[in-house]
Scaffold this motif. Structure first.
Motif, short mmCIF file in Angstrom:
data_model
loop_
_atom_site.label_atom_id
_atom_site.label_comp_id
_atom_site.label_asym_id
_atom_site.label_seq_id
_atom_site.Cartn_x
_atom_site.Cartn_y
_atom_site.Cartn_z
N ILE A 199 0.86 -1.18 -0.01
CA ILE A 199 -0.08 -0.07 0.04
C ILE A 199 0.78 1.12 -0.08
O ILE A 199 1.70 1.71 0.89
N LEU A 200 1.01 1.79 -1.14
CA LEU A 200 1.76 3.17 -1.12
C LEU A 200 1.04 4.23 -0.59
O LEU A 200 -0.43 4.56 -0.75
N GLU A 257 2.56 0.50 -10.13
CA GLU A 257 1.51 1.41 -9.71
C GLU A 257 2.02 2.86 -9.87
O GLU A 257 1.13 3.80 -10.20
N LEU A 258 3.38 3.18 -9.65
CA LEU A 258 3.65 4.63 -9.95
C LEU A 258 3.73 4.94 -11.46
O LEU A 258 3.72 6.02 -11.99
N GLY A 282 -3.92 5.47 -8.94
CA GLY A 282 -3.09 5.24 -7.98
C GLY A 282 -2.26 6.62 -7.39
O GLY A 282 -2.55 7.63 -7.84
N ASN A 283 -1.07 6.10 -7.18
CA ASN A 283 0.26 7.16 -6.66
C ASN A 283 1.23 7.22 -7.91
O ASN A 283 1.19 6.32 -8.50
N ASP A 307 12.07 27.02 -4.75
CA ASP A 307 12.52 25.51 -4.71
C ASP A 307 11.44 24.77 -5.06
O ASP A 307 10.21 25.17 -5.15
N VAL A 308 11.73 23.46 -5.41
CA VAL A 308 10.43 22.40 -5.64
C VAL A 308 10.69 21.50 -4.92
O VAL A 308 11.81 20.96 -4.38
N PHE A 309 9.66 20.52 -4.37
CA PHE A 309 9.83 19.27 -3.75
C PHE A 309 9.25 18.01 -4.67
O PHE A 309 8.10 18.40 -5.46
N VAL A 310 10.00 16.83 -4.74
CA VAL A 310 9.54 15.72 -4.94
C VAL A 310 8.59 14.93 -3.96
O VAL A 310 9.14 14.68 -2.99
N VAL A 311 7.37 14.62 -4.47
CA VAL A 311 6.39 13.91 -3.67
C VAL A 311 5.95 12.81 -4.51
O VAL A 311 6.00 12.83 -5.33
N ILE A 312 5.33 11.98 -3.58
CA ILE A 312 4.53 10.69 -3.95
C ILE A 312 3.09 11.00 -3.57
O ILE A 312 2.77 11.13 -2.30
#
Length: 885
Positions: free
Chosen positions: A563-564, A808-809, A814-815, A876-881
């Motif tokens: 489960i992500l 899933e990615l 999904g995510n 700035d930028v953020f990497v998120v799931i």
């Protein structure tokens, strides 16, 4: 002188008629005296005979004629004695034809008898020569024996005379008593072996040597008899024996050394018996002396006497032949072993190794990733088996420019479709098996991968590890999984790259993030169980790993499903495992829960998705799947322009055959344009300056050649950037020049960098060497196709559970990975720790895994010192799931 008193002259005979026996000549001469003037009786006649016999021939010619024909009759009829017979009765004229026919039959019979006599005489002549050779050999042997006995007798006489003289001297000096010669002779008789036994041993040795020769001649004789009496075409006995010997020598692995051993022992034994017969030594000494002659041919030089010298030379000659045979066998065995090693035919006796079946352009990147993954273990074993020459594979691997980090790569030549070749690489003991797709047609490559999976599932010993199969077409994935079952994990290269290109087109910079996560050089996914976390909520688990970032949970209650991005309220149960992003599997561990100040939630509304205009240059096999994914990701009202050389009617039919229902597309509208992407005038017909994203695909017509496909993609990229630079006003890009590059304003690279701020171009690159050109120019984002697929294959090979995470990615639901602006989580100049930002992101049901500062190009995944505070910028930028929008 009367002719009756003269002896008959010598009769001239052919060489193949032997002379008559003396008894036969005597009987003939006695009868000749009584019937000298009578002609020989004739058995057949072609004309009728008169009552009165014809006048007798002259006395001078009669004996010669009688002897001549008498000899001929003796050769044609051995059971009949020569005798005169009364004249036959008168034959009627009417029986003349029958008589002529009978005479013809007799003539034919004589002719056939004559040919048989010729063959028999020839055979007897050969047999006589062979018998003469054997007789000469026996005579030589016995003469040597006799000569030796005589020599021994003379030596005994000389010794007796010397002993007599010595006795006389000793008596004169009164030093000893007279020596009795009879006693000495009795002692010598005890010491000297029996001469009869020596003769028997010599005869036995000669007989043993003669047996093979006689046996071969007997076999040849039997073969001739069978071939003469058998009209069917059957192989003779000697050919059958030769065939059986050939089969024995070729089939039995130890037949040649065994034959050499038997020949050596036979030579030593026969030579020892022969030496025992011609010398005074014992049998044991003779056998040892025979072995010394066989081992070293120079030892026979000390032999004395005709017999010992003849035997020793014979043994030495046989020893030289045996040594030559042994040298040939040893040389062949060594050459065969080295040839087997050189061609990769030897068996790999390993376990827990990674087995790669097949050869493609992705092998170099795959070996590099496996070497990095095994570095923490002190190195590993990777076995590569392909239908190529072992030396060529090793040479190509040696040319690869990367460090193997104590990982050993073993190459073997073989086919994955043959169970014997699979057994040769210890397939049942491998911890992971990777089946590479062949370069070329995707359907043929997937068909071969399917046959390979069938061969792997047919291994009798079973498989310890799992199978990772690279496929070219998504439609073949179901069939491969049906055949392989739970053992198989599939990675569809075209599907992975197509979905990744779409994500990168929507979010520039995501390609570099995927390279960091998929590769083993930085951070990657790991799954492990931590019992101390049981009963803890997932929100607390997020801040329990200072050297990792939790991303999901492998839930026992859900049947082991990963489960992500679960809810914060999810409580870990006994048996649950935690999915994290970490540098290595032994570099992280949970710690007591730290004290983190939860930052207040910033109520900033997320901007609504805007319609986009995207251009696809080129045609690829799974373009229908890419259209479906784009329709799910893009906002309503978006346009998808398709520019390739496929005619519009054919293009639509291909999309329909691929399973695409154009009428069911909800968010995008297809716009078709025909043209060649490497021709400038065709590209100038497009509104290149108005596209938000441009995807340059590796065209299906050239995808078999990586260099040709990359050259075409690079040419298209340069043409598009040049056209955009000419069309865009300079003032719109002037402000970004100082940030993007250091090139002059008038340079063509500087103009293209300015144009890159307006739109994003994603190029599908197959060869890693092309990546350096794009990285140096910084005129395009890129997707390194083969390298990313190799990374995915290596990751799934190390842990098959990661395949579910990647699927899933990359899926439509999904995510997925996202690039977020910093103003969604922070305010300008705000000072926060990474943990505090992580907790703020959890209020949006997102997991922050890294960030990229506004003044750098590379993102930092799983940053260290997560408790330290720092000032952040809205650039700035953020990497998120996060869940897909």
């Amino acid at each position: 002188m009367d002719s009756h008193d003269q002896s008959p002259p010598s009769v001239s005979r052919d060489w193949f008629f032997p002379a008559p026996s003396p008894s036969f000549v005597h009987s003939y001469s006695s009868s000749q005296r009584h019937h000298l003037h009578k002609p020989p009786a004739r058995r057949f006649s072609t004309y009728p005979r008169h009552p009165n016999p014809p006048p007798a021939p002259s006395a001078a010619s009669s004996p010669h004629r009688d002897l001549k024909y008498a000899g001929f009759r003796r050769r044609t009829n051995f059971s009949r004695q020569y005798q005169t017979s009364p004249p036959p009765p008168e034959v009627a004229v009417s029986s003349l034809p029958n008589q002529i026919a009978q005479k013809c039959d007799v003539s034919d019979e004589k002719t056939s008898n004559l040919s048989k006599l010729t063959e028999f005489a020839g055979g007897r002549l050969k047999f006589r020569w062979q018998m003469a050779f054997l007789v000469a050999l026996l005579i030589t042997t016995f003469s040597s024996l006799i000569h030796k006995n005589i020599s021994l007798h003379n030596q005994a006489n000389d010794l007796q005379a010397q002993i007599t003289k010595l006795n006389g001297r000793l008596q004169a000096c009164n030093l000893s008593k007279p020596m009795d010669f009879d006693d000495l002779e009795s002692e010598e008789s005890v010491k000297i072996p029996n001469k009869r036994l020596k003769s028997i041993s010599l005869i036995v040795s000669v007989t043993i040597l003669s047996v093979p020769f006689l046996f071969l001649k007997y076999v040849e004789y039997i073969s001739k008899l069978r071939s003469a009496g058998n009209s069917k075409e059957e192989a003779s006995l000697n050919k059958q024996l030769a065939y059986k010997v050939d089969v024995f020598l070729s089939v039995r692995p130890y037949s040649k050394p065994l034959a050499l051993l038997v020949a050596t022992l036979l030579l030593i034994g026969v030579g020892g018996l022969a030496l025992f017969g011609v010398t005074d030594d014992s049998l044991a000494d003779c056998l040892w002396l025979s072995w010394s002659f066989v081992a070293d041919s120079g030892n026979h030089a000390n032999s004395e006497g005709v017999g010992p010298r003849l035997v020793s030379v014979s043994i030495s000659f046989g020893g030289m032949l045996i040594f030559a045979m042994m040298l040939g066998l040893v040389t062949d065995a060594i050459s065969e072993k080295f040839d087997s090693l050189r061609k990769g035919k030897s068996e790999v006796v390993k376990k827990d190794h990674t087995l790669i079946l097949g050869w493609s352009d992705k092998l170099g990147s795959l070996l590099n990733q496996l070497a990095i993954a095994n570095e923490s273990l002190g190195g590993g074993i990777v076995v590569v088996m392909a239908e190529r020459d072992k030396e060529e594979m090793e040479l190509d691997i040696a040319k690869m420019e990367f460090d193997f980090r104590q990982t050993s790569v073993i190459c073997r030549t073989g086919s994955p479709l043959i169970l014997a070749d699979l057994k040769k690489v210890s397939v049942s003991k491998a911890r992971a098996i990777i089946v590479l797709a062949e370069d070329g047609n995707a359907d043929q490559s997937d068909a071969r991968a399917l046959r390979t999976v069938l061969s792997l599932t047919g291994v009798k010993e079973g498989l310890r590890g799992h199978i990772v199969v690279e496929l070219g077409d998504l439609d073949n994935e179901v069939l491969v999984k049906l055949v392989g079952g739970d053992l198989v994990e599939t990675v569809v290269a075209h599907d992975v790259i197509g979905r990744l290109m779409i994500q990168c087109a929507r979010q520039p910079g995501l390609a570099q993030v995927w390279e960091d996560i998929l590769g083993f050089e930085n951070c990657e996914f790991y799954i492990k169980r931590w019992p101390q976390l049981d009963g803890m909520q997932f929100e607390d688990v997020l801040i329990s790993f200072p050297d990792a970032i939790p991303c999901g949970v492998k839930s026992v209650s859900c049947g082991g499903k990963i489960i992500l991005n679960p809810d914060d309220s999810y409580v870990l149960q006994e048996g649950d495992e935690v999915l994290v992003i970490a540098e290595d599997d032994d570099t992280y561990a949970p710690v007591p829960l730290p004290t983190v100040k939860e930052a207040p939630f910033i109520h900033i509304s997320r901007p609504a998705r805007k319609p986009q205009k995207i251009l696809l240059c080129g045609w690829r096999r799974d373009i229908d799947d890419m259209i479906v994914v784009l329709d799910a990701f893009l906002a309503s009202g978006s346009e998808l322009w398709m520019f390739n050389e496929v005619f519009e009617g054919v293009r639509e039919q291909k999309l329909i055959d691929g399973g695409l229902d154009i009428e069911r597309l909800m968010n995008i509208t297809l716009v078709h344009r025909e043209g060649n992407a490497v021709i400038r005038r065709h590209l100038e017909s497009l509104p290149l300056e108005s596209f938000d994203s441009i995807l340059i695909l590796a065209d299906e017509s050239v995808e078999d050649s990586a260099m040709q496909a990359d050259s075409r993609s690079l040419a298209t990229l340069l043409l598009i950037r040049d056209i955009q630079a000419k069309r865009l006003p300079y003032r719109e890009a002037k402000a970004s020049q100082g940030r993007k590059g250091s090139f002059s304003q008038g340079s063509w690279i500087g103009e293209m960098q300015q144009a890159s701020d307006k739109s994003v171009i994603i190029s599908e690159i197959l060869d890693p060497r092309t990546k350096n050109l794009l990285s140096m120019s910084r005129i395009s984002d890129y997707v390194l196709s083969n390298e990313l697929v190799s990374m995915a294959l290596a990751m799934v090979a190390e842990d098959r559970q990661i395949n579910d995470v990647l699927e899933e990615l990359f899926a439509e639901e999904g995510n997925e990975m996202h690039i977020r602006q910093a103003d969604l989580y922070i305010e300008e100049g705000e000072e926060l720790s990474f943990y505090e930002i992580l907790l703020r992101a959890r209020q949006r049901r997102e997991i922050v895994i890294g960030y990229r500062s506004g003044n750098v190009e590379k993102a930092v995944i799983n940053p260290p010192a997560k408790m330290e505070k720092r000032k952040w910028s809205v650039k700035d930028v953020f990497v998120v799931i996060a869940e897909k929008e």
